[in-house]
Design a protein around this motif. Structure first.
Motif, PDB file in Angstrom:
ATOM      1  N   UNK A 129       0.868  -1.177   0.000  1.00 43.18           N
ATOM      2  CA  UNK A 129       0.000   0.000   0.000  1.00 43.18           C
ATOM      3  C   UNK A 129       0.913   1.238   0.000  1.00 43.18           C
ATOM      4  N   UNK A 130       1.432   1.536  -1.175  1.00 44.97           N
ATOM      5  CA  UNK A 130       2.493   2.538  -1.288  1.00 44.97           C
ATOM      6  C   UNK A 130       2.036   3.876  -1.857  1.00 44.97           C
ATOM      7  N   UNK A 131       0.822   3.930  -2.389  1.00 46.90           N
ATOM      8  CA  UNK A 131       0.362   5.145  -3.057  1.00 46.90           C
ATOM      9  C   UNK A 131      -0.612   5.895  -2.154  1.00 46.90           C
ATOM     10  N   UNK A 132      -0.404   7.195  -1.997  1.00 50.36           N
ATOM     11  CA  UNK A 132      -1.281   7.964  -1.126  1.00 50.36           C
ATOM     12  C   UNK A 132      -1.534   9.368  -1.635  1.00 50.36           C
ATOM     13  N   UNK A 133      -2.676   9.897  -1.280  1.00 53.23           N
ATOM     14  CA  UNK A 133      -3.047  11.285  -1.569  1.00 53.23           C
ATOM     15  C   UNK A 133      -3.616  11.863  -0.276  1.00 53.23           C
ATOM     16  N   UNK A 134      -2.988  12.903   0.242  1.00 55.54           N
ATOM     17  CA  UNK A 134      -3.391  13.467   1.523  1.00 55.54           C
ATOM     18  C   UNK A 134      -4.119  14.783   1.323  1.00 55.54           C
ATOM     19  N   UNK A 135      -5.269  14.935   2.025  1.00 56.35           N
ATOM     20  CA  UNK A 135      -6.079  16.145   1.984  1.00 56.35           C
ATOM     21  C   UNK A 135      -6.154  16.693   3.408  1.00 56.35           C
TER      22      UNK A 135
END
Length: 370
Positions: A129-135
């Protein structure tokens, strides 16, 4: 027989916020079928405010609601309804497409986003689980306090609340509606507002108005005790493929949903054990935490129009029937903006500043006309 300018069917977040926004400008009655308002959708919310939840068509409503929720006026208690949380969208290694799609969808907005490594935010996250988008703007919402604040302001400005009074008949007479309630009472109103959530289409049919296709869907949430305890600093974690989301709760607990959407008729939703098991299985694929106990489980109804945008405005086939429905899972985070829009349209008044730049025509029920 009591007479009102506006009768609002439903006293959940939608109906209560609208009554508060109308204030003293009209005589309002809220008609609620349950013993306590907010029993079905409002009381079962996952309780977060996310500017990107619901998509680009909903984001202007969420963003416009933010200043009020962060700094409400004194009559609403004056204390913020929001608590900082943050939101992390995650995807498996190499699966960047859904995160890229999210980024493009909001490229023209002012919503801040950043690509990141999920391990920065989620201790014990599984390999891959290496892909992330932070808001960072995402927050928790104190839903119960917000709902009570709307109800208090509505009552203080003259609105009446009739609980245990389900609508059983709506007869359109010359210039008004004659409404028969389950408790045997009848009320008259010049305008009828359908803020009935999952019951929006049935209320319309009862009134002889063409339904717009609002469909209720069941959403399951469970509260878990996990080891190690969920850290207080954990953001709302959402799967970019829409398979789950989870967020921390006090005491190291975790709220988890399999992000299910099961169509069903309006009613008292209950969780399905298959969905509970599915949620836990998906969590086990994401983190190495041990699930010690399922402490609570519940389900609520999220009601969407066919295009998944809310419906605000007078019915094309009835000039004194007003739609205020189809607010899905974003009805709480958009409540104040929606109420300002609804009140302005109902009273033929200018849109107030916080929503004056929003194209309200996109939410009109006229879009569903053949």
């Amino acid at each position: 027989m009591s007479r009102f300018d506006i009768a609002i069917v439903g006293a959940g977040m939608a109906g209560a916020s609208l009554a508060a926004a109308i204030g003293k400008r009209a005589r309002v009655v809220m008609i609620e079928g349950e013993a306590h308002p907010g029993y079905h959708a409002t009381g079962r919310s996952a309780a977060f405010w996310s500017e990107i939840y619901g998509g680009p068509g909903v984001q202007p409503l969420t963003t416009a609601s933010g200043p009020f929720l962060r700094d409400p006026a004194a009559e609403y208690g004056g204390e913020s309804f929001l608590v900082p949380r943050g939101e992390l969208w995650i995807a498996r290694r190499g699966d960047c497409a859904p995160l890229d799609t999210l980024g493009r969808a909001f490229a023209d907005s002012d919503v801040a986003m950043e690509r990141c490594d999920p391990a920065r935010f989620v201790p014990g996250i599984s390999d891959g689980w290496d892909e992330g988008l932070y808001v960072p703007s995402c927050t928790d919402i104190d839903v119960a306090r917000l709902h009570q604040a709307f109800l208090k302001v509505a009552r203080r400005t003259g609105a009446q609340l009739r609980c245990d009074s389900a609508l059983v008949a709506a007869n359109r007479e010359i210039g008004c509606w004659r409404l028969i309630l389950a408790d045997g009472e009848a009320v008259e109103a010049d305008m009828l507002v359908d803020a009935a959530g999952a019951w929006a289409d049935p209320v319309a049919r009862m009134a002889g108005v063409a339904p717009v296709g609002v469909q209720p869907y069941r959403r399951t949430v469970i509260q878990l005790r996990v080891d190690p305890p969920a850290p207080d600093t954990l953001p709302l974690v959402q799967d970019a493929r829409g398979q789950f989301y989870f967020k921390p709760e006090p005491g190291g607990r975790l709220w988890l949903s399999p992000h299910d959407e099961t169509p069903m008729d309006a009613g008292d939703a209950a969780p399905d054990e298959i969905d509970v098991a599915l949620a836990i299985d998906r969590l086990n694929q994401v983190v190495d935490w041990r699930v010690e106990a399922v402490e609570r489980k519940w389900a609520g109804l999220r009601s969407f129009a066919p295009d998944r945008l809310p419906v605000y405005g007078f019915a094309p086939d009835c000039d004194n029937f007003f739609w205020f429905a189809g607010q899905g899972g974003f009805g709480i985070q958009t409540a104040s903006a929606a109420a300002w829009i609804g009140a302005a349209l109902l009273l033929n008044a200018p849109l107030p500043d916080p929503v004056s730049a929003i194209d309200v025509a996109r939410y009109s029920p006229a879009r569903f006309r053949d």
